[in-house]
Design an enzyme around this catalytic site. Structure first.
Site, PDB file in Angstrom:
ATOM      1  N   ARG A  26       0.829  -1.212   0.000  1.00 47.42           N
ATOM      2  CA  ARG A  26       0.000   0.000   0.000  1.00 47.42           C
ATOM      3  C   ARG A  26       0.860   1.256   0.000  1.00 47.42           C
ATOM      4  O   ARG A  26       0.594   2.196  -0.739  1.00 47.42           O
ATOM      5  CB  ARG A  26      -0.948  -0.001   1.207  1.00 47.42           C
ATOM      6  N   ASN A  44      -6.088  -3.008   1.921  1.00 45.26           N
ATOM      7  CA  ASN A  44      -6.020  -4.466   2.034  1.00 45.26           C
ATOM      8  C   ASN A  44      -7.435  -5.009   2.193  1.00 45.26           C
ATOM      9  O   ASN A  44      -8.286  -4.359   2.803  1.00 45.26           O
ATOM     10  CB  ASN A  44      -5.220  -4.868   3.280  1.00 45.26           C
TER      11      ASN A  44
END
Length: 101
Positions: A26, A44
């Site tokens: 990320r 996620n």
């Protein structure tokens, strides 16, 4: 900035499969998005994938798709990727590039 069709804005959703959680995916996605001047978000999922959306100039979005499908974060292992809902937009619907939880 030339006017040669470089102004088309695109939005696309993505889902990346593989070893992509717990490997700073990320953070790197956010960094890469900002580097390319895109806006979007990334998060996620409970299923172990990473999902998100990117928006910006079409050619930069294409660059981001290549990065998401082939590169990712240094220790990630991408096994499969899915881009969906790709569409042209009149103006950016998001601002900044954020990690969602």
């Amino acid at each position: 900035m030339g006017e040669a069709g470089g102004n088309k804005l695109t939005s696309v959703d993505f889902e990346i499969f593989g070893n992509v959680q717990g490997v700073c995916f990320r953070m790197y996605t956010e960094k890469q998005g900002l580097h390319l001047g895109l806006v979007g978000w990334v998060k996620n999922t409970h299923g172990g994938t990473v999902v998100g959306q990117v928006q910006g100039p079409a050619h930069k979005v294409e660059e981001m798709k290549v990065w998401l499908s082939e590169e990712g974060s240094p220790s990630s292992r991408i096994t499969r990727f899915c881009f969906s809902n790709q569409r042209n937009i009149d103006k950016l619907e998001l601002s900044g590039f954020k990690t969602r939880f």
